[in-house]
Design an enzyme around this catalytic site. Structure first.
Site, PDB file in Angstrom:
ATOM      1  N   LEU A 188       0.868  -1.169   0.000  1.00  0.00           N
ATOM      2  CA  LEU A 188       0.000   0.000   0.000  1.00  0.00           C
ATOM      3  C   LEU A 188       0.912   1.228   0.000  1.00  0.00           C
ATOM      4  O   LEU A 188       1.985   1.204   0.610  1.00  0.00           O
ATOM      5  CB  LEU A 188      -0.894   0.042   1.248  1.00  0.00           C
ATOM      6  CG  LEU A 188      -1.910  -1.092   1.438  1.00  0.00           C
ATOM      7  CD1 LEU A 188      -2.640  -0.909   2.767  1.00  0.00           C
ATOM      8  CD2 LEU A 188      -2.910  -1.134   0.291  1.00  0.00           C
ATOM      9  N   ASP A 189       0.488   2.301  -0.668  1.00  0.00           N
ATOM     10  CA  ASP A 189       1.250   3.545  -0.617  1.00  0.00           C
ATOM     11  C   ASP A 189       1.365   4.010   0.835  1.00  0.00           C
ATOM     12  O   ASP A 189       0.491   3.734   1.661  1.00  0.00           O
ATOM     13  CB  ASP A 189       0.543   4.652  -1.401  1.00  0.00           C
ATOM     14  CG  ASP A 189       0.425   4.343  -2.888  1.00  0.00           C
ATOM     15  OD1 ASP A 189       1.187   3.484  -3.374  1.00  0.00           O
ATOM     16  OD2 ASP A 189      -0.424   4.965  -3.548  1.00  0.00           O
ATOM     17  N   ALA A 190       2.422   4.776   1.123  1.00  0.00           N
ATOM     18  CA  ALA A 190       2.592   5.316   2.481  1.00  0.00           C
ATOM     19  C   ALA A 190       1.387   6.160   2.879  1.00  0.00           C
ATOM     20  O   ALA A 190       0.993   6.178   4.054  1.00  0.00           O
ATOM     21  CB  ALA A 190       3.875   6.144   2.565  1.00  0.00           C
ATOM     22  N   THR A 238      -1.709   5.696   1.938  1.00  0.00           N
ATOM     23  CA  THR A 238      -2.944   4.915   1.898  1.00  0.00           C
ATOM     24  C   THR A 238      -3.025   4.045   3.146  1.00  0.00           C
ATOM     25  O   THR A 238      -2.043   3.412   3.528  1.00  0.00           O
ATOM     26  CB  THR A 238      -3.005   4.023   0.639  1.00  0.00           C
ATOM     27  OG1 THR A 238      -2.962   4.859  -0.527  1.00  0.00           O
ATOM     28  CG2 THR A 238      -4.271   3.188   0.604  1.00  0.00           C
TER      29      THR A 238
END
Length: 304
Positions: A134-136, A138
């Site tokens: 997951l993106d930082a 998100t």
């Protein structure tokens, strides 16, 4: 030294070498700026054009030491489930999944190490057990493999798309139709290395969505990913001109973001379901909205 392939004839040095060497355009531009790219024996600038058959000489920097996992507690990282094979966590905002060059903040793998959870897989040391990301910016549910068997099974499941990944996103405006599929290829943005974009010839990317709540300024969408490209949801909805609220990188309205108190993309990994690697039984894990995302919804509902 190597000849310029016919397929790169006429391309800019930074774009052509990025494609040829698998580097970012920024990295190639830096190399060219430091005089490490020679074309037919002469220094080449990043915007110079490649000529088929020309001789390229590129001096690459010494490989960097892989980033190290630092075992430190991560505030807000909650373990939703743990057994001998997997650990399922609720990832907070501002936390990367694993260490990477240039990232100095907290990581999921570092937080698990600090909690005494032992991860034993064949993945690279700094990415032990990581089967998806997951993106930082998100939040939400994600799974980490603890055993080698689980790592192998889950990597295959993600590759074969048998894992069900559901997200909730608050997007600007009202997508039309309210339920649909976005099928558009994604690759690196042609001008900005830190972004991705819908581009011809990119990697196939498919996003299914359904608006589950509509407000005056935005819509809450339930999203099922068929593929899992980097920034996929953010890129696809930006391409529809309905970017995630707060996602300034992909064209969101900063005024709306400020009004709702959102300082990152409103995107949450709501649910994750898969066949458990130990016995194949179907398991599902869900994550509630964090405070900042829930507060934005409260403001919108109060206005409706």
């Amino acid at each position: 030294m190597l000849p310029v392939p016919d397929g790169l004839d006429g391309m800019r040095v930074d774009a052509g070498l990025a494609k040829l060497l698998g580097l970012s355009r920024t990295a190639v531009a830096d190399l060219a700026g430091e005089g490490h790219v020679l074309l037919d024996g002469a220094p080449a600038g990043k915007s110079d054009r490649l000529v088929a058959g020309g001789l390229l000489e590129v001096t690459l920097p010494e490989p960097q030491e892989p980033p190290q996992v630092v075992a430190e507690p991560v505030e807000g990282l909650v373990v939703l489930h743990e057994d001998d094979d997997i650990v399922v966590v609720n990832k907070p905002v501002g936390v990367a999944v694993h260490p990477s060059p240039g990232w100095e903040g907290p990581t999921v793998v570092g937080g698990l190490a600090a909690a005494g959870l032992r991860i034993s897989t064949s993945g690279a040391a700094e990415r032990q057990g990581v089967v998806h990301r997951l993106d930082a910016g998100t939040t939400g549910v994600m799974v980490v493999a603890k055993s080698e068997h689980a790592y192998t099974v889950l990597k295959r499941a993600f590759k074969e798309r048998t894992v069900e990944k559901r997200y909730h996103a608050l997007v600007q405006g009202h997508p039309d139709p309210m339920r649909g599929t976005i099928d558009a290829p994604i690759d690196r943005h042609p001008k900005h290395d830190y972004k991705f974009a819908v581009v011809a010839g990119g990697r196939p990317s498919v996003t299914h969505y359904e608006v589950i709540e509509a407000f005056r300024a935005a819509s809450l969408a339930d999203i099922k990913l068929e593929t899992g490209r980097t920034h996929q949801i953010r890129v696809h909805f930006s391409a529809l001109r309905h970017p995630c609220v707060g996602d300034l990188t992909y064209g969101a309205d900063p005024v709306l973001a400020r009004r709702l108190g959102v300082t990152r993309q409103w995107l949450h990994a709501r649910a994750l379901a898969f066949a458990h690697p130990a016995d194949g039984r179907w398991v599902e894990f869900t994550s509630d909205y964090p405070a900042d995302l829930a507060h934005a919804l409260e403001i919108l509902r109060a206005e409706s």
